[in-house]
Design an enzyme around this catalytic site. Structure first.
Site, PDB file in Angstrom:
ATOM      1  N   ASN A 172       0.853  -1.190   0.000  1.00 22.15           N
ATOM      2  CA  ASN A 172       0.000   0.000   0.000  1.00 22.15           C
ATOM      3  C   ASN A 172       0.886   1.237   0.000  1.00 22.15           C
ATOM      4  O   ASN A 172       1.932   1.281   0.661  1.00 22.15           O
ATOM      5  CB  ASN A 172      -0.900   0.011   1.236  1.00 22.15           C
ATOM      6  CG  ASN A 172      -1.811   1.227   1.252  1.00 22.15           C
ATOM      7  OD1 ASN A 172      -2.786   1.301   0.522  1.00 22.15           O
ATOM      8  ND2 ASN A 172      -1.470   2.210   2.082  1.00 22.15           N
ATOM      9  N   ILE A 175      -0.154   8.722   1.678  1.00 22.85           N
ATOM     10  CA  ILE A 175       0.510   9.940   2.137  1.00 22.85           C
ATOM     11  C   ILE A 175      -0.088  10.321   3.483  1.00 22.85           C
ATOM     12  O   ILE A 175      -1.270  10.668   3.567  1.00 22.85           O
ATOM     13  CB  ILE A 175       0.355  11.080   1.115  1.00 22.85           C
ATOM     14  CG1 ILE A 175       1.054  10.698  -0.192  1.00 22.85           C
ATOM     15  CG2 ILE A 175       0.920  12.390   1.664  1.00 22.85           C
ATOM     16  CD1 ILE A 175       0.972  11.745  -1.279  1.00 22.85           C
ATOM     17  N   TRP A 190      -2.366   8.216  10.600  1.00 24.93           N
ATOM     18  CA  TRP A 190      -3.226   7.629   9.578  1.00 24.93           C
ATOM     19  C   TRP A 190      -4.579   7.313  10.188  1.00 24.93           C
ATOM     20  O   TRP A 190      -4.691   6.776  11.272  1.00 24.93           O
ATOM     21  CB  TRP A 190      -2.601   6.401   8.929  1.00 24.93           C
ATOM     22  CG  TRP A 190      -2.089   5.331   9.858  1.00 24.93           C
ATOM     23  CD1 TRP A 190      -2.569   4.971  11.090  1.00 24.93           C
ATOM     24  CD2 TRP A 190      -0.979   4.463   9.594  1.00 24.93           C
ATOM     25  NE1 TRP A 190      -1.847   3.936  11.609  1.00 24.93           N
ATOM     26  CE2 TRP A 190      -0.862   3.596  10.709  1.00 24.93           C
ATOM     27  CE3 TRP A 190      -0.091   4.313   8.531  1.00 24.93           C
ATOM     28  CZ2 TRP A 190       0.120   2.613  10.788  1.00 24.93           C
ATOM     29  CZ3 TRP A 190       0.885   3.333   8.619  1.00 24.93           C
ATOM     30  CH2 TRP A 190       0.985   2.504   9.725  1.00 24.93           C
ATOM     31  N   LEU A 191      -5.635   7.677   9.498  1.00 26.10           N
ATOM     32  CA  LEU A 191      -6.984   7.411   9.978  1.00 26.10           C
ATOM     33  C   LEU A 191      -7.299   5.931   9.831  1.00 26.10           C
ATOM     34  O   LEU A 191      -6.741   5.238   8.983  1.00 26.10           O
ATOM     35  CB  LEU A 191      -7.992   8.265   9.217  1.00 26.10           C
ATOM     36  CG  LEU A 191      -7.791   9.779   9.340  1.00 26.10           C
ATOM     37  CD1 LEU A 191      -8.849  10.528   8.551  1.00 26.10           C
ATOM     38  CD2 LEU A 191      -7.796  10.220  10.796  1.00 26.10           C
ATOM     39  N   ARG A 194      -7.799   4.139   6.430  1.00 27.48           N
ATOM     40  CA  ARG A 194      -6.794   4.269   5.381  1.00 27.48           C
ATOM     41  C   ARG A 194      -6.004   2.969   5.232  1.00 27.48           C
ATOM     42  O   ARG A 194      -5.891   2.167   6.151  1.00 27.48           O
ATOM     43  CB  ARG A 194      -5.840   5.427   5.694  1.00 27.48           C
ATOM     44  CG  ARG A 194      -6.514   6.788   5.762  1.00 27.48           C
ATOM     45  CD  ARG A 194      -7.084   7.199   4.425  1.00 27.48           C
ATOM     46  NE  ARG A 194      -7.566   8.569   4.423  1.00 27.48           N
ATOM     47  CZ  ARG A 194      -8.275   9.108   3.451  1.00 27.48           C
ATOM     48  NH1 ARG A 194      -8.592   8.392   2.392  1.00 27.48           N
ATOM     49  NH2 ARG A 194      -8.682  10.353   3.519  1.00 27.48           N
ATOM     50  N   GLU A 238      -0.619   1.605  -7.407  1.00 25.57           N
ATOM     51  CA  GLU A 238      -0.159   2.981  -7.604  1.00 25.57           C
ATOM     52  C   GLU A 238       1.134   3.007  -8.418  1.00 25.57           C
ATOM     53  O   GLU A 238       1.351   3.907  -9.230  1.00 25.57           O
ATOM     54  CB  GLU A 238       0.065   3.671  -6.259  1.00 25.57           C
ATOM     55  CG  GLU A 238      -1.197   3.959  -5.469  1.00 25.57           C
ATOM     56  CD  GLU A 238      -1.572   2.852  -4.502  1.00 25.57           C
ATOM     57  OE1 GLU A 238      -2.450   3.071  -3.659  1.00 25.57           O
ATOM     58  OE2 GLU A 238      -0.988   1.747  -4.605  1.00 25.57           O
ATOM     59  N   ASP A 287      -4.376  22.912   9.716  1.00 21.38           N
ATOM     60  CA  ASP A 287      -4.721  21.937   8.687  1.00 21.38           C
ATOM     61  C   ASP A 287      -5.408  22.607   7.503  1.00 21.38           C
ATOM     62  O   ASP A 287      -5.632  23.822   7.493  1.00 21.38           O
ATOM     63  CB  ASP A 287      -5.594  20.839   9.288  1.00 21.38           C
ATOM     64  CG  ASP A 287      -5.465  19.533   8.538  1.00 21.38           C
ATOM     65  OD1 ASP A 287      -4.427  18.864   8.706  1.00 21.38           O
ATOM     66  OD2 ASP A 287      -6.380  19.202   7.774  1.00 21.38           O
TER      67      ASP A 287
END
Length: 508
Positions: A172, A175, A190-191, A194, A238, A287
Site C-alpha cells: 500500500n 501519504i 493515519w486514519l 486508510r 499505484e 490543517d
C-alpha cells in the site's frame, strides 16, 4: 514530457521558468511557509530553498502550486489533457467487453500497456547511495518545516508511506503526515480506514506483539507522488499507474530492514518499525480546513535506518486555509474525476470541487436531467461511487445550462430553482472527516444534497418559468457595432444562453 525522477522534473520546471532557486537564508520555522503561501496565492513558481537555516540540505516547496504543474507532473501538457488520464482510469476501472473483433483489437494495446507496467526491482538504487544506521540516524539532518505558530512540532509532509498487510500480495502506498518527536521518532497520523492503518491492524491480529515494518519515501518522482493521490482502480497498483503516466515501469529497491520496496529514485528513505503499544498524542496542527485540529493519539514510527541520494533534496509542503497545495491538487484532479464519474453516470456533464470548500467537502455537479428525481439519484451516486467523496458534506446538482465553476451561475440556480423543503436532502450518521470538528461526533455527521435543477412534472404543481435569452442576431449586431457606441469600457461577454435542447417540465 516524462520525468525519470524528481531532479529531472526540477530541471524541466527551471527550463520553463517555473522554478526559482532561493539563495538567501530562510528559516524552516514559519518563514518558509509564509514565502510558499504568498507565492502559491500569486500563481508563482516552485521554490528550491538552497540555504535553509541550520541545515545543509535544500528544501523544495510549492512544487504542485499550480494546476499546470500538476498536469506536467502527470506527463500531460495541460490541465485539459488530464481528462485523458481520467478516461484511461475510467476504462481500467470498468473495462467494457469488446463490441467485436475490431474493437477488441483497438483496445488490446491499452490492456497490454497496463499489464506491462508492473514495477521492476533493482539491486542498487540512487536512494541508497548514503546509508545511516545506529547513532547516525538523526531526523535533525532534515530541514523539516514548522509550518504555523500553533503547531506543536515540525511536521514531515509529502511522505509516501509504504506498508504491506500480512495477507497482501501488494504494497500500500499512502501519504500521511508525521509529527517529529525526536531524532528517530515520528508519529504516524493515519486514519483507521486508510490503507496503512488497515495493514497495521491486520498485522497486529496476525502477529501480536511483533513490530510492524514501515518505510517512508521522500522526494519520489512526480508520477509516483501523484499516483498516490489519484483514484486508481483497485485492480491497478499505484506503482503501475505511475508507470503508465511516466511511460516506463516504476523502479523499486528493497529496503534493508524489512520486506518492503520503495521508489529507487527517491531523495530520502526512512526505514523502521511501529512497535506494539507505542503511541503518542499528535497535534495540534494547522490543517487544510484553516483551523488547528484536535489532539489525537496515533502510533509512533521508530526510524532505524535512513538512506538517501548524494546531496539529497527534502520535498515539503504546508496545509492551511485554501488555497494551499492540496487544494490546487484537488482543482487539477477535477479533470480526472469527470470521466470516471461519467463512466457510471453518463448524464453528468461537469463535476467541480471548489478549492475554497477544502477540496472535497463540497461538490458541484451539472447534468442532463432526464426524469423527475434524477438529480437525487446523481447526488447519491456521488457520495457512494468513489471513496474519495465519502467525506463530501454538500453536493449541489444543477442543469447543464449552468456553469458549475461559476459561482454567479450556481447561486442564481440555487435561489431560483430550489424550494428548501422539497429540494434539500439530509442524510444523518454518515462518515465524516475526523478533522471536521463541526460534526457532532468525531468521524460521524450529516450530509446535505441540494437539487437546484429545473423541476419536472411530478416534482412541482406550478408552471415553470422560461429563462430570459436575448435574440442571437441582436447580440451579434451589438458585438459588431460596439465601437460605434462611444462607450469607453470594453464590451462584456454576452449572457450565458441555455442549450437549445433544454426542456422544462411541460415537455415531459
Amino acid at each position: 514530457m516524462k520525468y525519470r525522477d524528481l531532479r529531472d522534473f526540477i530541471a524541466a520546471l527551471e527550463a520553463r521558468g517555473e522554478l526559482t532557486r532561493v539563495t538567501a537564508e530562510v528559516d524552516p520555522y514559519l518563514e518558509i511557509t509564509e514565502i510558499c503561501d504568498r507565492t502559491l496565492r500569486a500563481g508563482g513558481p516552485a521554490l528550491l530553498f538552497e540555504n535553509v537555516k541550520g541545515h545543509a540540505m535544500p528544501l523544495l516547496g510549492n512544487l504542485f502550486g499550480t494546476p499546470e504543474r500538476v498536469a506536467l507532473g502527470m506527463g500531460q501538457d495541460s490541465t485539459a489533457a488530464l481528462r485523458e488520464v481520467g478516461e484511461l482510469l475510467a476504462f481500467l476501472k470498468e473495462p467494457e467487453p469488446p463490441k467485436g473483433f475490431r474493437d477488441a483489437w483497438e483496445k488490446l494495446p491499452i490492456f497490454k500497456q497496463a499489464m506491462s507496467m508492473g514495477p521492476k526491482t533493482l539491486r542498487k538504487a540512487p536512494c541508497q547511495e548514503v546509508i545511516l544506521e545506529g547513532d547516525d540516524v538523526d531526523l535533525d539532518r532534515l530541514p523539516i518545516q514548522h509550518c504555523w505558530p500553533g503547531d506543536v512540532a515540525p511536521l514531515v509532509t509529502w511522505s509516501l508511506v509504504v506498508t504491506k498487510g500480512p495477507n497482501k500480495t501488494r504494497q500500500n502506498l499512502g501519504i500521511y503526515r508525521q509529527q517529529k518527536l525526536g531524532k528517530n521518532r515520528l508519529i504516524m497520523r493515519w486514519l483507521s480506514h486508510r490503507g496503512g492503518a488497515l495493514d497495521f491492524q491486520e498485522w497486529q491480529s496476525a502477529h501480536p506483539g511483533e513490530p510492524f515494518p514501515v518505510a517512508v519515501a521522500l522526494g519520489a518522482d512526480p508520477a509516483t507522488i501523484l499516483g498516490a493521490v489519484t483514484p486508481v482502480p483497485d485492480n491497478l497498483s499505484e506503482y503501475a499507474f505511475a508507470g503508465l503516466l511516466r511511460g516506463s515501469r516504476t523502479e523499486l529497491v528493497k529496503c534493508g530492514h524489512a520486506d518492503l520496496e520503495v521508489p529507487a529514485s527517491s531523495e530520502i528513505v526512512l526505514e523502521g518499525y511501529i512497535y506494539p503499544d507505542d503511541t503518542a498524542p499528535e497535534g495540534p496542527y494547522g490543517d487544510h480546513t484553516g483551523y488547528y485540529n484536535e489532539v489525537e493519539t496515533f502510533p509512533v514510527f521508530t526510524v532505524e535506518r535512513i538512506t538517501h541520494r548524494r546531496d539529497p533534496i527534502y520535498h515539503s509542503t504546508y496545509t492551511g486555509r485554501p488555497p494551499d497545495e492540496p487544494a490546487i491538487l484537488g482543482l487539477a484532479l477535477n479533470e480526472v474525476f469527470v470521466p470516471i464519474l461519467r463512466k457510471q453516470f453518463p448524464e453528468i456533464v461537469d463535476f467541480y470541487l471548489p478549492p475554497e470548500g477544502c477540496s472535497y467537502r463540497m461538490a458541484v455537479v451539472t447534468m442532463k436531467k432526464q426524469y423527475p428525481g434524477h438529480a437525487k439519484r446523481v447526488m447519491m451516486g456521488v457520495w457512494s461511487f468513489l471513496r474519495q467523496f465519502m467525506y463530501t458534506k454538500f453536493v449541489i446538482v444543477l442543469d447543464d445550462d449552468v456553469d458549475a465553476r461559476n459561482w454567479e451561475d450556481v447561486i442564481w440556480a440555487i435561489t431560483t430553482r430550489m424550494d428548501p423543503a422539497r429540494d434539500t436532502v439530509m442524510v444523518e450518521n454518515t462518515p465524516i472527516d475526523y478533522l471536521d470538528f463541526a460534526s457532532p461526533t468525531a468521524g460521524l455527521g450529516s450530509k446535505m444534497g441540494l437539487d437546484a435543477t429545473t423541476k419536472w412534472a411530478g416534482e412541482t404543481q406550478r408552471e415553470w418559468g422560461t429563462p430570459i435569452v436575448m435574440d442571437e442576431a441582436v447580440k451579434r449586431r451589438v458585438d459588431e457595432r460596439w465601437g460605434e457606441y462611444g462607450i469607453a469600457t470594453p464590451p462584456p461577454p454576452p449572457r450565458h444562453s441555455p442549450p437549445s435542447d433544454e426542456r422544462g417540465h411541460d415537455d415531459v
